[in-house]
Design a protein around this motif. Structure first.
Motif, mmCIF file in Angstrom:
data_model
loop_
_atom_site.group_PDB
_atom_site.id
_atom_site.type_symbol
_atom_site.label_atom_id
_atom_site.label_comp_id
_atom_site.label_asym_id
_atom_site.label_seq_id
_atom_site.Cartn_x
_atom_site.Cartn_y
_atom_site.Cartn_z
ATOM 1 N N ASP B 129 0.854 -1.180 0.000
ATOM 2 C CA ASP B 129 0.000 0.000 0.000
ATOM 3 C C ASP B 129 0.897 1.239 0.000
ATOM 4 N N HIS B 178 9.924 0.783 12.909
ATOM 5 C CA HIS B 178 8.743 0.562 13.743
ATOM 6 C C HIS B 178 8.551 1.709 14.726
ATOM 7 N N ARG B 182 6.011 3.237 11.183
ATOM 8 C CA ARG B 182 5.771 2.805 9.805
ATOM 9 C C ARG B 182 5.714 1.290 9.713
ATOM 10 N N ARG B 183 5.065 0.835 8.674
ATOM 11 C CA ARG B 183 4.737 -0.555 8.500
ATOM 12 C C ARG B 183 5.670 -1.190 7.470
ATOM 13 N N ILE B 184 6.382 -2.245 7.872
ATOM 14 C CA ILE B 184 7.306 -2.935 6.961
ATOM 15 C C ILE B 184 6.572 -4.100 6.315
ATOM 16 N N LYS B 185 6.534 -4.147 4.987
ATOM 17 C CA LYS B 185 5.824 -5.232 4.317
ATOM 18 C C LYS B 185 6.717 -6.422 3.994
#
Lengths: 443, 443
Positions: B129, B178, B182-185
Motif C-alpha cells: 500500500d 517501527h 511505519r509498517r514494513i511489508k
C-alpha cells in the motif's frame, strides 16, 4: 512475533500473512471464467464458455517456418532482452494491421505488450486511483472488470442496445456520476463484436460517443480484439481514427494469429505512451523478443490477411451453427446475432438464474458463462454468454441442444411448482432427483 | 471541457491527460539503466552498464531443436492460452532447478511469470500500500526500486558488507522504522552474487537474517537470478530452504538459459501463491504457453546443467578479465571481487561523482551504471556498477582502461583546481575543452 506498530499484520491459521496484503488485494477474486476453464477442460463437456480461438485453423508449418527463420537469422536478438517499447519492425507491421480499421498512427506511439490484457492492466495502473470510476458497456468484458477491481476502481455500466453504447445514456451516466462528486477516469469500450454482448457500435453513433467523451474530458480506452474477424462487411472505422488524442487503442494478435505468443499492443497519444513504456519496464523489463520476432517474421513472410480471412470462414460457420441450433432448440428465447467475433448473448426468462443453473448445465455436459460475470453491479442473472469460437459446428449443435434440455427442464419445473417460490428453493426442497452439491470446481 | 467535479483533470499543452493520472504514476521515472540501454547500443561504446547475459554462449541449434519439437508435438497447446499458474510440466522441472540450491517445494506452489521481474511486480502489487516500507540491501537492484516506487512504497536500505546483509543492522533498522510508526511489508534481498554489489550472504548469516525476520513478522522476498552462476563453490542454500512459510522465492531462466523467452517463476507459501495466480490472470490472463513449452522442452532434452557450467566458464573468464584490468589500471581504488554473477561494485574517491562523470565516460566510449541508480535515498555518488556479463574479455580490458582514463583525468583536474569547489563546477567554469551538454540520452 507481531510488533505493536503493525497490528494489522496478525495472521491466521490458514495464512500467516493474511493481515499483510495491500488493500487492493481484497479486490482480487477468482473470476467465473477462471473456474470455467477447469470445467471446460474435461473432454466430455461441450464448452460454450471459454474464449479460446481456434488455433487449429492456423497451419502449424507456417508458424514453425517463422520460428526456424527467426532462430537462424536473428537468434541472438530473439534470445536477448529487448526494449520496453517492443521490437521496432513489429511495431511498424502493427501499423499496417491497424490501417485496415482506419487508423493512421506513428510507430513511435505503438507499445507492444504481453497480450492486450497486459496493456489493459498497465493503462489502468497509470490512471486508476482507488475510488475512481470507469465507465463500461452493460455488460462488459470480465477480464477488464477484474483489472479495474484490482486497482480499486468502481465500474459504472452504460446502457447498450443492438447498436452498442447509447450516446444519450452515456451523457446521462456522466452527469449522474459527476453529480455524485465522483471522478471518471475513462470509458472502456469494445466497439466491435462485443465481448460478451456480440453487438457492434454503429457508424452513426461513433462520432457521437467520441463527442460526448471529448466534451466531458473523458479518455476513451478502445479495446478491439475482434474487429478484423467480421463475417460480412467490416465494422466502421475505429474510434481512435476519429480522435487520436482522446483514445488509447488496444490490439492483439491473440485472435488473428494465436494467443500462445502473448503479443498485443497499445497505440496511445505521445505523453501516455511515454508513461506506458516506463510502466512496461517496471512490470516486465521488456516483452519477449522471441515471441515478438516470431510474430514479425510471420507477418513478413505470410499472406496474413488471407489467414485472417480463413479464420473468418471458420468463425462464420460456427456462428451460423449456433444461431441455427438456438432457433431450433430454444425458439422461445432471444439472442444477439453477431456479425463477427466470438460471442452470442442469450437472454433468459426472468424466472431463471444463469448462475444458479450452471451446475445443472455442467451435469448435462454443457458449460457456458453466466451473465453475472460481465457486470460489476450484480446484474446478469438473466443472461448467458455463449462462445462459438472453439467447439466445432457439431459440438456447438450438441451443446445448444443440451443447454435447451437444461433451460426447458427448469422452465417445466417452474411451471409445475408455480407460485411456490424462487427456483433455487424449489430445487433444494422439491427435486430429490437433483444432487444438491454443485461440482466443486465451479464457483 | 472540464467538469467542475473533476478539477484535477485539467491538462496542459504537452499532455491533455496530465491531471488524470493515478497518484502512483508520479513514482514512475525513467531509470538510469534505461537511458543506458540506449547508450550501450552504440557499437563504438564499450558498455559495462547493462546486465545482458551472453546468449551467444548458448548453442542456437539446441534452442531451434526445442522449438521445432514443441511446434511439431504440442503445436495447438503452444499456440493457445494456458493456465494462469503456468504449464505443469515446466513447474515440475523448476523444482529440479531449485533443488540445486537446497529448496524442496511443491509443484502446486510454483507460479510461472513473464520473467522474474513480473513476479516481483505482482508480489509487490499484492502486498504494497502507499507509504508501506520495503527493506532492501544497501545498495539494491534498480529494477526492484522502480517497482516499489511504482506502488508508492518507501525503500529503507539496510547496511551490507562483504558478507551481505548485516543481521545487527537489519535488527536496528526494523526497530527504527517501527519506532517511526511505519509498517514494513517485506525484506527484499538478493543473497547470491548481488546486483549491484557482487557480494554473497554468508552461510552463518542466513539463519540469523531469517530469525530476525521471523521474530518481527516480516516476510522475505528472496530474488535469486544468479545463484547457479558461481565461479567456484556454490553459494549457501537458499533462504527459502530455511523458512518455506516465511519466504517468497523468485527465480528465472533469463541468466541460465536466455532472457528473450521471458520465463521466470515464484515459489510461494500456499495462500500467497493463490493470490499470485489471481494477480497473474488479472495482469496477463496467462504466461506465454509457447515460451514455457520451449523452455520445458529444452530442459527435458538437453544437459542443461552442463550448459550452466559452460555459462559459468564464460562469466568466470570475464570476471577475471575485469579484476585484472582494475588491478592494472585503477590500482588506487577498491572493488568487490564476486564469486559468481554479473557485477563488480567499484568505489570511487569521495571527491568524484559517478553520475556527473558519466557523460565524460561516454565521450571516452565506455558506459557504466552510476551507483545512484541503486539507492532510493540519494546515495551512491561514490560508486559504480561494472557489468562483466556481456562484453568479451578484450572489450572489458579496453573498457576499464577507458574508464581509468576518465577517473584519473577527473582526479588530476581536481588536483589542479584543489580548493576551488566541487568538480562539476570546475568542469563548467574551468574546462573549456569540455562540451557542457551531456548526451541527451543520458539522464
Amino acid at each position: 512475533m507481531i510488533s505493536d506498530v503493525t497490528p494489522a499484520s496478525a495472521g491466521n491459521n490458514l495464512d500467516p500473512w493474511y493481515g499483510n496484503y495491500a488493500e487492493r488485494t481484497s479486490g482480487l477474486a477468482a473470476s467465473e471464467v477462471r473456474a470455467l476453464f477447469a470445467v471446460a477442460s474435461r473432454p466430455e463437456v461441450v464448452s460454450l464458455a471459454g474464449g479460446m480461438p481456434c488455433v487449429s485453423a492456423l497451419p502449424q508449418e507456417v508458424v514453425l517456418d517463422s520460428v526456424a527463420r527467426v532462430m537462424r537469422e536473428q537468434g541472438p536478438i530473439a534470445l536477448q532482452y529487448g526494449s520496453g517499447q517492443g521490437i521496432p519492425a513489429l511495431r511498424g507491421q502493427i501499423l499496417d494491421v491497424m490501417a485496415l480499421e482506419g487508423i493512421q498512427g506513428s510507430v513511435d506511439n505503438v507499445v507492444t505488450a504481453t497480450g492486450s490484457q497486459q496493456a489493459l492492466d498497465l493503462i489502468s495502473k497509470l490512471f486508476l486511483d482507488p475510488g475512481d470510476v470507469v465507465l463500461a458497456e452493460s455488460p462488459s468484458y470480465v477480464g477488464a472488470l477484474g483489472v479495474f477491481s484490482a486497482y480499486q476502481a468502481r465500474v459504472v455500466h452504460v446502457d447498450t442496445d443492438a447498436d452498442g453504447l447509447i450516446p444519450e445514456a452515456l451523457k446521462q451516466t456522466i452527469t449522474r456520476v459527476h453529480n455524485e462528486g465522483r471522478r471518471i477516469k475513462f470509458l472502456y469500450t469494445i466497439p466491435n463484436f462485443h465481448n460478451p454482448a456480440g453487438v457492434t457500435l454503429s457508424a452513426t453513433r461513433r462520432p457521437e460517443i467520441v463527442a460526448v467523451c471529448q466534451s466531458n474530458g473523458i479518455l476513451i480506452l478502445e479495446d478491439n480484439p475482434y474487429g478484423l474477424l467480421h463475417f460480412d462487411e467490416p465494422p466502421p472505422n475505429a474510434l481512435q481514427s476519429l480522435d487520436p488524442d482522446g483514445v488509447v487503442y488496444l490490439g492483439t494478435f491473440s485472435k488473428t494469429l494465436a494467443p500462445g505468443f502473448r503479443v498485443g499492443w497499445t497505440l496511445a497519444p505521445h505523453a501516455i505512451r511515454e508513461k506506458l513504456i516506463l510502466a512496461t519496464e517496471s512490470a516486465i523489463l521488456s516483452p519477449s523478443s522471441f515471441s515478438q520476432l516470431v510474430v514479425s517474421e510471420y507477418l513478413a513472410s505470410t499472406d496474413w490477411q488471407a489467414q485472417i480471412d480463413s479464420f473468418r470462414g471458420v468463425y462464420r460457420e460456427r456462428k451460423e451453427a449456433m444461431i441455427d441450433a438456438l432457433s431450433e432448440f430454444l425458439p422461445h428465447l432471444t439472442w444477439t446475432n453477431p456479425r463477427g467475433g466470438f460471442f452470442v448473448w442469450l437472454s433468459l426468462p426472468d424466472t431463471l438464474d444463469s448462475k444458479q443453473m450452471l451446475p445443472r448445465a455442467v451435469r448435462e455436459l454443457v458449460a457456458y458463462t453466466p451473465g453475472t460475470a460481465f457486470y460489476a453491479d450484480g446484474r446478469g442473472h438473466q443472461a448467458i454468454r455463449l462462445s462459438f469460437c472453439y467447439p466445432t459446428p457439431d459440438a456447438i449443435r450438441l451443446g445448444v441442444r443440451r443447454l435447451a434440455t437444461v433451460i426447458n427442464g427448469e422452465l417445466e419445473l417452474l411451471d409445475t411448482f408455480k407460485g411456490t417460490g424462487p427456483l433455487h428453493v424449489i430445487h433444494r426442497e422439491a427435486s430429490s432427483a437433483l444432487d444438491s452439491a454443485p461440482p466443486t470446481n465451479i464457483k
